[in-house]
Design an enzyme around this catalytic site. Sequence first.
Site, mmCIF file in Angstrom:
data_model
loop_
_atom_site.group_PDB
_atom_site.id
_atom_site.type_symbol
_atom_site.label_atom_id
_atom_site.label_comp_id
_atom_site.label_asym_id
_atom_site.label_seq_id
_atom_site.Cartn_x
_atom_site.Cartn_y
_atom_site.Cartn_z
ATOM 1 N N LEU A 1 4.983 7.307 -4.317
ATOM 2 C CA LEU A 1 4.638 6.595 -5.549
ATOM 3 C C LEU A 1 3.226 6.934 -5.993
ATOM 4 C CD1 LEU A 1 5.202 4.403 -7.710
ATOM 5 C CD2 LEU A 1 4.359 2.708 -6.056
ATOM 6 N N THR B 1 3.124 8.127 3.547
ATOM 7 C CA THR B 1 3.393 7.865 4.960
ATOM 8 C C THR B 1 4.612 8.666 5.384
ATOM 9 O OG1 THR B 1 2.464 5.645 4.784
ATOM 10 C CG2 THR B 1 3.921 6.067 6.649
ATOM 11 N N GLY C 1 -19.385 -4.728 25.163
ATOM 12 C CA GLY C 1 -19.484 -3.270 25.220
ATOM 13 C C GLY C 1 -18.154 -2.610 25.527
ATOM 14 N N GLU D 1 0.065 -0.624 0.168
ATOM 15 C CA GLU D 1 0.988 -1.524 -0.542
ATOM 16 C C GLU D 1 0.239 -2.375 -1.570
ATOM 17 O OE1 GLU D 1 3.576 -0.364 -0.059
ATOM 18 O OE2 GLU D 1 4.546 -0.625 1.872
ATOM 19 N N GLY D 2 -0.801 -1.789 -2.149
ATOM 20 C CA GLY D 2 -1.649 -2.502 -3.100
ATOM 21 C C GLY D 2 -2.835 -3.104 -2.388
#
Length: 389
Positions: A127, A160, A340, A363-364
């Site tokens: 998209l 992805t 640490g 996703e925004g």
Amino acid sequence: MTARRVLPTDEATDLLRLVRDLATRELLPLAATAERNQAFPRETFRLLGRTGLLGLPYPEEYGGSGLPYEVYLQVLEEIGSVWSSVGVGVSVHALSCFGLATVGTEEQKRSWLPDMLGGDLLGGYCLSEAHAGSDPAAMRTTARREGDEYVLNGAKAWTTHGGQADFYKVMARTSTERNGISCFLVPADTPGLSADAPEDKMGLTGSTTATMLFDNVRIPVERRLGEEGDGLKIALAGLDSGRLGIAAVAVGLAQGALDNAVAYAKERETFGKRIIDHQGLAFVLADAEAAIASARATTLHAARLKDAGLPFSREASIAKLVATDNAMKVTTDAVQVLGGYGYTRDFPVERYMREAKVMQIFEGTNQIQRMVISRGLENDNHGTITRRP
């Protein structure tokens, strides 16, 4: 780990136990090494497919399990608590199947969904574009119809599974109208389709992200989902569900970080007592538990709305915002608890902190979620009753 889920049936309870066992036994031993080596876990997705976990929210007649989203999201949380790259991958795969499952013809669904839901075909979702950012209507990738084919040209960023997927759900422009966008299923081996070099990321390094390049990619008309111009509507509807997936993974990520921090705090001693017995640190852990519980409740509330067939777009944005912001805070505090040691790769909390950051972005972004929520308030015409299933 404690029993922390909200399950509607005994069957769902059994499923969650199975998933937790599988995640602990099969995923956890692989996660740290795969992330360190940036190794894409394709066989893990095949395993999840064979066990039925890639098709949980989709209809049984096409190879899914037909389970409520409320249950599916709790499965994602279990996976995300040990390996976020895989949790995100399952969510993205479900998003890649969404258009076919919701607007595909009967012939399209019977032809392609069984292999997709069974894990034989892993999906990617195309998209975003580099110049468009959070404005998908500004995309420039085109799909020009020539007879019985479409010819796709352009580039899709931040994909992805880019270069690893077997098919891609692609949004491309079919007219000059701002919303003149259509949706296509493109096989990965289609001539002209290639992946750019993977992004060099700070986290989720086991999840390959790459720009997909379309150079005169020809696909038959029957690979279009819905009608021309339906693409943006399909994309936005899918993102509502996808945001719930990311929220669930973020809850799992935070829970995994807290589990590690609590285990360490019970063993490490200073000034003659365990560090969990020091109030200053105990309150940090208490705040983390409260944050996770609230994020989980918010996510499952949105899922119940979806399962009930009620509006849930605003609630999905709220869940994504709350869960991912909380995950960033909880993982940062988990590193602090370990001191640490938390800053070293000998313990997983530093990886959890790096992975939490991107949850606030994809996703925004969470700024986009705030826009969705505020616009929902401005345009509210259904009152609060529909938000209470």
